[in-house]
Write a protein that holds these residues in place. Structure first.
Motif, mmCIF file in Angstrom:
data_model
loop_
_atom_site.group_PDB
_atom_site.id
_atom_site.type_symbol
_atom_site.label_atom_id
_atom_site.label_comp_id
_atom_site.label_asym_id
_atom_site.label_seq_id
_atom_site.Cartn_x
_atom_site.Cartn_y
_atom_site.Cartn_z
ATOM 1 N N GLN A 167 0.837 -1.202 0.000
ATOM 2 C CA GLN A 167 0.000 0.000 0.000
ATOM 3 C C GLN A 167 0.873 1.255 0.000
ATOM 4 O O GLN A 167 0.598 2.223 -0.729
ATOM 5 C CB GLN A 167 -0.914 0.009 1.214
ATOM 6 N N LYS A 168 1.926 1.249 0.795
ATOM 7 C CA LYS A 168 2.826 2.413 0.850
ATOM 8 C C LYS A 168 3.509 2.633 -0.488
ATOM 9 O O LYS A 168 3.682 3.780 -0.930
ATOM 10 C CB LYS A 168 3.864 2.215 1.957
ATOM 11 N N LEU A 169 3.917 1.548 -1.142
ATOM 12 C CA LEU A 169 4.577 1.667 -2.438
ATOM 13 C C LEU A 169 3.648 2.302 -3.463
ATOM 14 O O LEU A 169 4.044 3.241 -4.173
ATOM 15 C CB LEU A 169 5.023 0.289 -2.931
ATOM 16 N N VAL A 170 2.425 1.817 -3.543
ATOM 17 C CA VAL A 170 1.470 2.354 -4.517
ATOM 18 C C VAL A 170 1.183 3.823 -4.229
ATOM 19 O O VAL A 170 1.161 4.658 -5.147
ATOM 20 C CB VAL A 170 0.163 1.533 -4.513
ATOM 21 N N ALA A 171 0.956 4.156 -2.963
ATOM 22 C CA ALA A 171 0.662 5.541 -2.593
ATOM 23 C C ALA A 171 1.851 6.445 -2.923
ATOM 24 O O ALA A 171 1.677 7.565 -3.429
ATOM 25 C CB ALA A 171 0.323 5.629 -1.110
ATOM 26 N N THR A 259 2.480 1.171 -13.878
ATOM 27 C CA THR A 259 2.444 -0.287 -13.754
ATOM 28 C C THR A 259 1.792 -0.687 -12.434
ATOM 29 O O THR A 259 0.934 -1.584 -12.384
ATOM 30 C CB THR A 259 3.862 -0.866 -13.847
ATOM 31 N N ALA A 260 2.187 -0.028 -11.350
ATOM 32 C CA ALA A 260 1.587 -0.312 -10.047
ATOM 33 C C ALA A 260 0.097 -0.003 -10.053
ATOM 34 O O ALA A 260 -0.720 -0.780 -9.546
ATOM 35 C CB ALA A 260 2.298 0.495 -8.955
ATOM 36 N N LEU A 261 -0.269 1.134 -10.624
ATOM 37 C CA LEU A 261 -1.678 1.531 -10.649
ATOM 38 C C LEU A 261 -2.505 0.573 -11.498
ATOM 39 O O LEU A 261 -3.646 0.250 -11.153
ATOM 40 C CB LEU A 261 -1.813 2.960 -11.172
ATOM 41 N N HIS A 262 -1.933 0.116 -12.607
ATOM 42 C CA HIS A 262 -2.674 -0.822 -13.451
ATOM 43 C C HIS A 262 -2.907 -2.137 -12.725
ATOM 44 O O HIS A 262 -4.003 -2.720 -12.787
ATOM 45 C CB HIS A 262 -1.917 -1.076 -14.752
ATOM 46 N N ALA A 263 -1.897 -2.615 -12.009
ATOM 47 C CA ALA A 263 -2.048 -3.868 -11.258
ATOM 48 C C ALA A 263 -3.124 -3.738 -10.192
ATOM 49 O O ALA A 263 -3.962 -4.631 -10.021
ATOM 50 C CB ALA A 263 -0.712 -4.252 -10.627
ATOM 51 N N VAL A 264 -3.132 -2.613 -9.474
ATOM 52 C CA VAL A 264 -4.118 -2.407 -8.418
ATOM 53 C C VAL A 264 -5.507 -2.195 -9.011
ATOM 54 O O VAL A 264 -6.510 -2.666 -8.465
ATOM 55 C CB VAL A 264 -3.703 -1.216 -7.529
ATOM 56 N N ARG A 265 -5.576 -1.501 -10.147
ATOM 57 C CA ARG A 265 -6.866 -1.272 -10.800
ATOM 58 C C ARG A 265 -7.479 -2.597 -11.248
ATOM 59 O O ARG A 265 -8.685 -2.819 -11.084
ATOM 60 C CB ARG A 265 -6.690 -0.331 -11.984
ATOM 61 N N VAL A 286 3.798 -8.071 -9.570
ATOM 62 C CA VAL A 286 4.160 -6.761 -10.125
ATOM 63 C C VAL A 286 4.714 -5.856 -9.029
ATOM 64 O O VAL A 286 5.768 -5.219 -9.192
ATOM 65 C CB VAL A 286 2.936 -6.100 -10.795
ATOM 66 N N LEU A 287 4.030 -5.787 -7.908
ATOM 67 C CA LEU A 287 4.463 -4.901 -6.825
ATOM 68 C C LEU A 287 5.780 -5.375 -6.220
ATOM 69 O O LEU A 287 6.625 -4.548 -5.823
ATOM 70 C CB LEU A 287 3.368 -4.811 -5.761
ATOM 71 N N ALA A 288 5.980 -6.691 -6.152
ATOM 72 C CA ALA A 288 7.242 -7.218 -5.637
ATOM 73 C C ALA A 288 8.400 -6.832 -6.553
ATOM 74 O O ALA A 288 9.481 -6.445 -6.082
ATOM 75 C CB ALA A 288 7.159 -8.736 -5.505
ATOM 76 N N ARG A 289 8.170 -6.914 -7.875
ATOM 77 C CA ARG A 289 9.222 -6.526 -8.803
ATOM 78 C C ARG A 289 9.529 -5.034 -8.700
ATOM 79 O O ARG A 289 10.696 -4.625 -8.719
ATOM 80 C CB ARG A 289 8.805 -6.860 -10.242
ATOM 81 N N LEU A 290 8.493 -4.206 -8.568
ATOM 82 C CA LEU A 290 8.712 -2.760 -8.454
ATOM 83 C C LEU A 290 9.448 -2.429 -7.168
ATOM 84 O O LEU A 290 10.250 -1.480 -7.133
ATOM 85 C CB LEU A 290 7.362 -2.033 -8.474
ATOM 86 N N THR A 291 9.213 -3.191 -6.104
ATOM 87 C CA THR A 291 9.907 -2.959 -4.842
ATOM 88 C C THR A 291 11.409 -3.193 -5.001
ATOM 89 O O THR A 291 12.228 -2.490 -4.401
ATOM 90 C CB THR A 291 9.344 -3.877 -3.740
ATOM 91 N N LYS A 292 11.780 -4.186 -5.822
ATOM 92 C CA LYS A 292 13.189 -4.536 -6.011
ATOM 93 C C LYS A 292 13.908 -3.590 -6.967
ATOM 94 O O LYS A 292 15.128 -3.512 -6.959
ATOM 95 C CB LYS A 292 13.304 -5.968 -6.534
#
Length: 296
Positions: A167-171, A259-265, A286-292
């Motif tokens: 949630q923090k990453l997306v925000a 990319t994060a927003l599309h995954a959450v949407r 997707v979010l795990a990859r963006l975190t890395k």
């Protein structure tokens, strides 16, 4: 009772005035709530065509404009040809370029890498078609800001399905996206993941332009980043090699956010039913990859 899968009679009569007698066909779409699309066959010579009925008048107007003024930039055979329109029924009559969408291809890795390189070449032609105006720039910046703002709404819907860190990453990415401006514009497709198709003899083409229009070119890459590029990151490199340039720092940041927003949407749209488990797994991946990834 009218069969919802049959081509509407006024549209069939109109199409046959242009093409000649057609073999009876049924709706190619399994979900009648989606845009209707029929693959039709001319009785005289078995030639194949597509009849589409747009969901909205705006979609009909946009796709008609693209076929008349934009697709020629892609080169011969790289998009269906528009043969006629029936505005009263939002119908378009097109040549049928048969093909398999990129996510559904089952080919060897080497072939898939060539396809993504050629996809980059073709998408670059689309993005460079036409010249954006000052009005297009203002609309594009507003649309990107709206996407960032929508992230909070999506998080409210799926927050209990994401970890606190996710949630923090997306925000955070949404906040960064909201202050970005001046991203390079182009004529984008809007749904490349399904619009890019490979036909016979490995011919690549683009179809379905109802969501096309001027926007930051990076918005066209988010669906690919959540799809084929997720499991095979080398395809992203192949695509941009064909595209002819890499992304700027701001574009890389925007792509991470989009990319994060599309995954959450997608997660919000698919709901919480057990049958949507794959969507949830893909979103977490997707979010795990963006975190890395190294932040921009």
């Amino acid at each position: 009772m009218t069969d919802p899968f049959l081509l509407p009679e006024p549209v069939r009569i109109w199409a046959e005035k242009t093409l000649g007698a057609l073999v009876p066909v049924r709706d190619a779409s399994l979900d009648v709530t989606l845009r209707s699309s029929w693959h039709v066959v001319r009785a005289a010579d078995n030639a194949r065509f597509v009849i589409k009925i747009a969901r909205t008048s705006e979609g009909f107007t946009q796709e008609t404009f693209v076929h008349r003024h934009v697709v020629s930039a892609l080169g011969a055979g790289s998009a269906p040809r528009l043969l006629a329109t029936l505005p009263s029924h939002l119908a378009l009559l097109l040549t049928d370029l048969q093909g398999i969408p990129l996510p559904d291809l089952q080919v060897k890795v080497a072939a898939l890498r060539r396809i993504h390189w050629r996809s980059g070449v073709l998408v670059a032609k689309l993005h460079q078609a036409g010249e954006a105006t000052a009005g297009n720039r203002q609309e594009a910046d507003t649309a990107v800001l709206r996407l960032a703002q929508d992230a909070r709404l999506h998080l409210d819907v799926v927050g209990d399905r994401l970890s606190v860190e996710e949630q923090k990453l997306v925000a955070h990415l949404a906040d960064r996206l909201s202050v970005l401006g001046g991203l390079p514009l182009g004529f984008v497709h809007g749904c490349l993941e399904r619009g890019l198709v490979q036909g016979p003899q490995a011919h690549l083409s683009l179809r379905d332009f109802e969501t096309a229009g001027f926007a930051p070119v990076v918005v066209d890459f988010a669906r690919l980043a959540c799809g084929p590029w997720l499991a095979q990151p080398h395809l992203r490199l192949d695509f941009f090699n064909g595209y002819g340039r890499g992304l700027s720092g701001d574009e890389r940041l925007a792509l991470r956010a989009l990319t994060a927003l599309h995954a959450v949407r997608r997660l919000a749209a698919d709901g919480k039913e057990p049958g949507h488990r794959q969507t949830a797994e893909d979103a977490h991946a997707v979010l795990a990859r963006l975190t890395k990834e190294v932040p921009v």
